[in-house]
Design a protein around this motif. Structure first.
Motif, PDB file in Angstrom:
ATOM      1  N   ASP A 266      43.885  37.789  45.776  1.00  0.00           N
ATOM      2  CA  ASP A 266      43.153  37.113  44.715  1.00  0.00           C
ATOM      3  C   ASP A 266      41.659  37.333  44.926  1.00  0.00           C
ATOM      4  OD1 ASP A 266      42.860  35.684  42.425  1.00  0.00           O
ATOM      5  OD2 ASP A 266      43.190  33.716  43.326  1.00  0.00           O
ATOM      6  N   THR A 267      40.867  37.146  43.883  1.00  0.00           N
ATOM      7  CA  THR A 267      39.412  37.253  43.970  1.00  0.00           C
ATOM      8  C   THR A 267      38.781  36.052  43.282  1.00  0.00           C
ATOM      9  OG1 THR A 267      38.989  38.389  41.867  1.00  0.00           O
ATOM     10  CG2 THR A 267      39.692  39.765  43.721  1.00  0.00           C
ATOM     11  N   ILE A 268      37.517  35.798  43.587  1.00  0.00           N
ATOM     12  CA  ILE A 268      36.796  34.712  42.937  1.00  0.00           C
ATOM     13  C   ILE A 268      36.698  34.964  41.432  1.00  0.00           C
ATOM     14  CG2 ILE A 268      34.517  33.667  42.671  1.00  0.00           C
ATOM     15  CD1 ILE A 268      35.951  32.514  44.977  1.00  0.00           C
ATOM     16  N   PHE A 269      36.513  36.227  41.047  1.00  0.00           N
ATOM     17  CA  PHE A 269      36.434  36.554  39.622  1.00  0.00           C
ATOM     18  C   PHE A 269      37.716  36.147  38.908  1.00  0.00           C
ATOM     19  CE2 PHE A 269      37.912  39.723  36.494  1.00  0.00           C
ATOM     20  CZ  PHE A 269      37.038  39.449  35.463  1.00  0.00           C
ATOM     21  N   HIS A 270      38.871  36.527  39.446  1.00  0.00           N
ATOM     22  CA  HIS A 270      40.136  36.193  38.796  1.00  0.00           C
ATOM     23  C   HIS A 270      40.391  34.690  38.822  1.00  0.00           C
ATOM     24  CE1 HIS A 270      40.687  40.528  39.555  1.00  0.00           C
ATOM     25  NE2 HIS A 270      41.494  40.491  38.516  1.00  0.00           N
ATOM     26  N   ASN A 272      38.128  32.323  38.695  1.00  0.00           N
ATOM     27  CA  ASN A 272      37.296  31.733  37.651  1.00  0.00           C
ATOM     28  C   ASN A 272      37.812  32.068  36.260  1.00  0.00           C
ATOM     29  OD1 ASN A 272      35.483  30.467  39.399  1.00  0.00           O
ATOM     30  ND2 ASN A 272      34.227  32.305  39.599  1.00  0.00           N
ATOM     31  N   MET A 273      38.350  33.270  36.104  1.00  0.00           N
ATOM     32  CA  MET A 273      38.884  33.652  34.803  1.00  0.00           C
ATOM     33  C   MET A 273      40.113  32.823  34.432  1.00  0.00           C
ATOM     34  SD  MET A 273      37.114  35.905  33.167  1.00  0.00           S
ATOM     35  CE  MET A 273      35.761  34.897  33.727  1.00  0.00           C
ATOM     36  N   ARG A 274      40.848  32.366  35.431  1.00  0.00           N
ATOM     37  CA  ARG A 274      42.014  31.515  35.146  1.00  0.00           C
ATOM     38  C   ARG A 274      41.605  30.081  34.832  1.00  0.00           C
ATOM     39  NH1 ARG A 274      43.902  34.247  39.825  1.00  0.00           N
ATOM     40  NH2 ARG A 274      43.650  32.339  41.055  1.00  0.00           N
ATOM     41  N   SER A 282      36.920  34.483  27.054  1.00  0.00           N
ATOM     42  CA  SER A 282      37.885  35.150  26.170  1.00  0.00           C
ATOM     43  C   SER A 282      37.616  34.805  24.715  1.00  0.00           C
ATOM     44  CB  SER A 282      39.315  34.747  26.548  1.00  0.00           C
ATOM     45  OG  SER A 282      39.711  35.336  27.765  1.00  0.00           O
ATOM     46  N   GLY A 283      37.307  33.535  24.445  1.00  0.00           N
ATOM     47  CA  GLY A 283      36.980  33.138  23.087  1.00  0.00           C
ATOM     48  C   GLY A 283      35.725  33.829  22.589  1.00  0.00           C
ATOM     49  N   MET A 295      46.874  36.919  29.808  1.00  0.00           N
ATOM     50  CA  MET A 295      46.013  37.472  30.852  1.00  0.00           C
ATOM     51  C   MET A 295      46.066  36.620  32.114  1.00  0.00           C
ATOM     52  SD  MET A 295      42.628  38.555  28.668  1.00  0.00           S
ATOM     53  CE  MET A 295      42.724  39.655  27.261  1.00  0.00           C
ATOM     54  N   ARG A 296      46.106  35.315  31.922  1.00  0.00           N
ATOM     55  CA  ARG A 296      46.189  34.424  33.080  1.00  0.00           C
ATOM     56  C   ARG A 296      47.499  34.622  33.826  1.00  0.00           C
ATOM     57  NH1 ARG A 296      45.486  28.363  31.783  1.00  0.00           N
ATOM     58  NH2 ARG A 296      45.774  28.332  34.048  1.00  0.00           N
ATOM     59  N   GLU A 297      48.586  34.800  33.093  1.00  0.00           N
ATOM     60  CA  GLU A 297      49.885  34.961  33.725  1.00  0.00           C
ATOM     61  C   GLU A 297      49.935  36.211  34.594  1.00  0.00           C
ATOM     62  OE1 GLU A 297      52.559  33.004  33.755  1.00  0.00           O
ATOM     63  OE2 GLU A 297      51.436  31.481  32.665  1.00  0.00           O
ATOM     64  N   THR A 298      49.327  37.288  34.111  1.00  0.00           N
ATOM     65  CA  THR A 298      49.394  38.564  34.828  1.00  0.00           C
ATOM     66  C   THR A 298      48.142  38.850  35.647  1.00  0.00           C
ATOM     67  OG1 THR A 298      48.503  39.740  32.911  1.00  0.00           O
ATOM     68  CG2 THR A 298      50.909  39.554  33.072  1.00  0.00           C
ATOM     69  N   ASN A 299      47.131  37.972  35.548  1.00  0.00           N
ATOM     70  CA  ASN A 299      45.862  38.194  36.246  1.00  0.00           C
ATOM     71  C   ASN A 299      45.231  39.520  35.823  1.00  0.00           C
ATOM     72  OD1 ASN A 299      44.699  36.212  37.778  1.00  0.00           O
ATOM     73  ND2 ASN A 299      45.125  37.177  39.745  1.00  0.00           N
TER      74      ASN A 299
END
Length: 389
Positions: A266-270, A272-274, A282-283, A295-299
């Protein structure tokens, strides 16, 4: 005597599991099971008398040292950083979060520890280099790191070494910089061969901003190159990844699984994106909630997500460096900022303790009662699990 009735069920033949149980019996059993599971989760997360006592004593010691002997605070930071970083590294390996160490806050603290080590081992470092390092440390420590302690929701949980490490990397650097700058005479008297603090009058606000921004920009460029080339996909999960994750409360380690079936790093970017910020990005990019959920489900996030994230990150850091100016110009404002952020970390910790010890158990209990009243006793366990978040 064996078989003698005592009014509490002693001597009765053992009832087969589930046989003759009323809905009330099922309710009591399920609630007890959930309470025991919660207690086990807290113990697994480090809540015990020894760790809690050590955590409280550590906070008291740091507060005493900061007030009574600020000239020695840098030693406390150095020692605690080595200890807590080691604990955090073990946790990172266990939870497959090694790439979290590439985040700016961790990199800045690692550089700070190495800088202190350089001062100790190489006291002949010239004054110009020392002034440049101080400008970087002040601009970053009393700017982005101090602000991040309040923005990222740091919690001063006494029993949790990982949360303490998160507080350390954000709050301890500005505390150390305060002691070096505002108590420079005591520091120089106690450590004349380590710190030669006679260059403060030559450091301008422009120098602080330039050197701090330059240090951050160097990290930003390297991190952006890594993120765009390979970092985006290193945390990507296949559709079946949810089945590979260790269930909550399980004592099994992610690293116990076979390499073929391990979840990715995992990364800090992912991370935070979750979270909520990822949904906002995304919006902003025109993706629907369903797209973001996938996107959250698959990272699996796009390069546009990474670019917007990095630009927002840079904007936040470049603006927060100005906060260090206020701390540099006023002792009172510096103290106020430190007290405010410390209070936020304590309040966040109190909120978490209240949530886990009062709010979440009550919510689960009410959900189980509702299921019992509505004639759904078989759903009481599932309801309490669903309401645990």
């Amino acid at each position: 005597p064996e078989g003698r009735p005592c009014g509490c069920g002693a001597g009765r033949p053992a009832m087969a599991e589930g046989a003759g149980r009323t809905p009330e019996d099922e309710f009591a059993i399920r609630i007890l099971s959930r309470v025991e599971q919660r207690a086990k989760e807290w113990r697994d997360n480090g809540l015990n008398q020894i760790k809690f006592t050590f955590g409280v004593c550590n906070i008291i010691f740091v507060a005493w040292l900061f007030g009574a002997h600020p000239e020695h605070l840098w030693i406390c930071y150095f020692v605690e950083a080595v200890v807590l970083f080691s604990i955090r590294l073990h946790h990172s390996i266990h939870e497959r979060e090694l790439l979290y160490w590439l985040d700016f806050c961790w990199v800045a603290n690692l550089c700070a520890v190495l800088g202190l080590l350089a001062f100790i081992c190489f006291p002949e470092v010239d004054e110009e280099s020392r002034a440049t390092m101080f400008a970087v440390a002040w601009g970053i420590g009393c700017g982005p790191l101090l602000c991040a302690a309040g923005v990222t929701g740091n919690m001063l949980l006494f029993h949790d070494a990982n949360q303490t490490a998160a507080v350390l990397i954000h709050l301890f650097p500005p505390l150390v910089m305060f002691s070096l700058y505002w108590c420079d005479d005591r520091v120089h008297e106690a450590w004349p061969h380590v710190f030669r603090l006679n260059y403060f009058n030559h450091i301008s606000l422009g120098s602080i901003y330039w050197n701090a921004a330059l240090f951050y920009t160097a990290w930003w460029v390297l991190y952006a190159i890594w993120l765009f080339t390979c970092g985006l996909h290193v945390a990507k999960r296949p559709p079946e990844a949810r089945e590979l994750q260790v269930p909550a409360g399980s004592t099994a380690s992610l690293t116990d699984q076979s390499p073929r079936r391990r979840p990715p790093l995992d990364t800090i970017f992912h991370k935070n994106m979750r979270d909520a910020i990822g949904g906002k990005i995304s919006g902003l990019l025109g993706y629907s909630e369903e797209d973001h959920s996938q996107m959250r489900e698959t990272n699996d996030f796009t390069r546009k997500h990474a670019l917007v994230y990095l630009l927002l990150h840079a904007l936040g850091v470049y603006l927060s460096i100005f906060v260090s100016f206020l701390c540099y110009m006023s002792n009172a404002l510096n103290k106020l900022a430190l007290a405010l952020i410390t209070g936020v970390a304590v309040y966040n910790a109190a909120t978490r303790y209240v949530h886990y010890m009062l709010e979440r158990p009550l919510r689960e209990f009410r959900a189980a009662v509702r299921a019992l009243q509505e004639g759904r006793p078989h759903e009481m366990g599932e309801v309490s699990i669903a309401t645990a978040a």
